[in-house]
Write a protein that holds these residues in place. Structure first.
Motif, PDB file in Angstrom:
ATOM      1  N   ILE A  61      -3.672   2.934  -5.782  1.00 48.81           N
ATOM      2  CA  ILE A  61      -2.580   2.022  -5.443  1.00 48.81           C
ATOM      3  C   ILE A  61      -2.151   1.239  -6.667  1.00 48.81           C
TER       4      ILE A  61
ATOM      5  N   PRO B 218      -5.892   1.132   3.478  1.00 49.72           N
ATOM      6  CA  PRO B 218      -6.031   0.345   2.246  1.00 49.72           C
ATOM      7  C   PRO B 218      -7.466  -0.103   1.981  1.00 49.72           C
TER       8      PRO B 218
ATOM      9  N   LEU C 180       1.488   3.863  -3.121  1.00 50.00           N
ATOM     10  CA  LEU C 180       1.196   5.290  -3.053  1.00 50.00           C
ATOM     11  C   LEU C 180       2.451   6.115  -3.335  1.00 50.00           C
TER      12      LEU C 180
ATOM     13  N   THR D 156      -3.619  -6.415  -0.826  1.00 46.59           N
ATOM     14  CA  THR D 156      -3.518  -5.073  -0.237  1.00 46.59           C
ATOM     15  C   THR D 156      -4.784  -4.696   0.519  1.00 46.59           C
TER      16      THR D 156
ATOM     17  N   PHE E 259       0.827  -1.203   0.000  1.00 48.00           N
ATOM     18  CA  PHE E 259       0.000   0.000   0.000  1.00 48.00           C
ATOM     19  C   PHE E 259       0.868   1.262   0.000  1.00 48.00           C
TER      20      PHE E 259
END
Lengths: 231, 263
Positions: free
Chosen positions: B113, B105, A38, B139, A34
């Protein structure tokens, strides 16, 4: 940082090694996937790819997006969709909650968690004082649930704001919801227009808005949790 | 009270079931033009197409979707159970930060993402592979699993484990014979969530899978775009059935009062 005593943790302590063993792998996976996603997205949005001729940090994608009138149209439509659906969800779940319904759409669930800590004593006191149903709801229940209602609403808002599938299938073609617009740019066939950076910039703006919303909602929920504990 | 439940149950069932009515109608219609409320001619053209002409493709999609969802669920459980245990049983500094890290997430759109990870995955040769897609599903499936297991462990009684430990049971035996049976219902809920979440992913599968991992949602979206409504409706029904089965199996496992052990 001082030891946090949250009502959920039951106050038990354990050795850091044990914690690391239990929690470490999962947190590493999430941080890498994650956080990594990003961060890399952010670099791409800034046009910064070391070793591939993009060594300069540039804000042109962001300025490009912000100067595009379509951005504000899309932002508007996204906000409109998510605010409306959040309000409806909140209203519905408040009504459901009043009827003591035990199924779990998201907001109802969050409210129930708070109310389980509070119990029905306050409501009963209100009843012994001869408060009518509406009075009890207005002056007892509503003030108790309002912070967690706010928190839950923000989460639902963030969720609908970032939703892609439904606006893609059912939404208008112009102006598009933000996530749909981002995807359209990302999958554009015209490589000469170099729109991926722009798309990723939109994605980053989306992520930023949602992250802010979530942090704010966590604060609200924290506040409500502490308060219901005091009761 | 009974009356009130009655007035709540039926409207809710109605709202949940309503969207399926046009779906079923579309799937059995051969001709359905604008002003008509019901299809003008009924037929099984869509079913013949889905199970005959496109049968192989749909089967492959079904297989890939299931395999992806199962793999994601297993990995989520392997890492999610210990993490959920740590969060549910213990207090430690930084717990709030961990919570925030796990919440993000779930809610930040997979779009942001997936677009970020795409380039990285291409370099690592993970794009357009099964592993890559499992990783991107992980994720958001892993945080969901952790949240469910966390809830299970907040009501967990450590005394059972102490009792097993006092006659000298080894660690692995305590895990298998004490911990797992106690939290089994929670595990099946977590597995269900994770399975359904991975099952319904569209965008992340598309970006990372690059069209090579043709899951059912991908097929469904391309059919929706092509405008053949009856076929799209039929595939939607095929898409719902396994998810519905998974839900039913776990509901059956849980029994009628299954949730009591967890709350």
């Amino acid at each position: 940082m001082a030891a946090v005593s949250s009502p959920l943790g039951q106050g038990r302590k354990t050795s850091p090694a044990c914690l690391l063993l239990l929690l470490g792998p999962a947190l590493i996976i999430i941080t890498v996937l994650f956080g990594g996603g990003l961060t890399l997205g952010f670099f791409q949005a800034l046009d910064y790819l070391p070793g591939q001729g993009f060594d300069q940090i540039g804000l042109q994608h962001f300025t490009h997006v912000l100067q595009d009138p379509d951005f504000f149209n899309s932002l508007g439509i996204s906000l409109y969709i998510s605010i409306t659906s959040t309000l409806i969800a909140a209203a519905v779940s408040v009504v459901l909650f009043v009827y003591n319904w035990k199924e779990i759409p998201f907001i109802t669930f969050m409210l129930l968690a708070v109310l389980k800590n509070v119990g029905s004593e306050l409501d009963e006191v209100g009843a012994t004082l001869n408060g009518s149903k509406t009075q009890r709801f207005r002056y007892i229940t509503l003030p108790i649930i309002s912070p967690s209602l706010g928190g839950a609403c923000l989460i639902v808002f963030a969720f609908t704001f970032g939703a892609f599938e439904v606006p893609y299938l059912l939404g208008r073609t112009y102006p598009m919801a933000l996530p749909v617009w981002a995807y359209k740019n990302y999958s554009d066939i015209d490589l000469l227009a170099r729109p991926e950076g722009i798309a990723i910039a939109i994605g980053m703006i989306l992520a930023a808005i949602i992250t802010m919303t979530i942090i704010f909602s966590q604060l609200l929920l924290q506040f409500s949790r502490n308060r219901s504990y005091d009761l | 009270m009974k009356r009130r439940q009655f007035f709540l149950f039926w409207p809710i069932l109605f709202t949940v079931a309503l969207p399926f009515v046009p779906l079923i109608l579309w799937s059995v219609s051969n001709q359905w033009f604008y002003p008509a409320i019901l299809p003008q001619t009924f037929g099984t053209r869509a079913y013949q197409y889905v199970f005959g002409t496109a049968g192989n493709q749909i089967l492959t999609g079904l297989f890939i979707s299931t395999a992806l969802a199962l793999a994601t669920t297993c990995i989520s459980l392997i890492f999610g159970i210990p993490a959920g245990r740590a969060l549910g049983l213990y207090d430690f500094p930084g717990k709030k930060f961990a919570t925030l890290l796990l919440t993000l997430p779930v809610i930040v759109p997979s779009l942001s993402i997936a677009m970020g990870l795409h380039l990285w995955f291409i370099k690592l040769d993970l794009a357009e592979t099964f592993t890559g897609v499992v990783l991107i599903h992980l994720t958001f499936c892993l945080p969901y699993t952790i949240f469910v297991i966390w809830g299970v462990f907040t009501d967990y009684n450590l005394d059972f484990e102490e009792q097993a430990r006092s006659p000298g049971a080894p660690g692995w035996k305590i895990i298998i014979q004490v911990m797992l049976p106690v939290i089994l219902q929670g595990i099946s809920i977590a597995a269900l969530f994770s399975f359904l979440l991975s099952w319904s992913q569209y965008l992340s599968t598309l970006i990372i899978g690059g069209g090579k991992m043709l899951t059912l949602p991908l097929l469904l979206f391309s059919l929706m775009d092509s405008g053949d409504r009856p076929v799209a409706a039929t595939v939607s029904l095929v898409f719902i059935v396994p998810a519905f089965l998974a839900l039913m199996t776990s509901a059956h496992n849980l029994g009628r009062n299954g949730m009591e052990g967890i709350r």
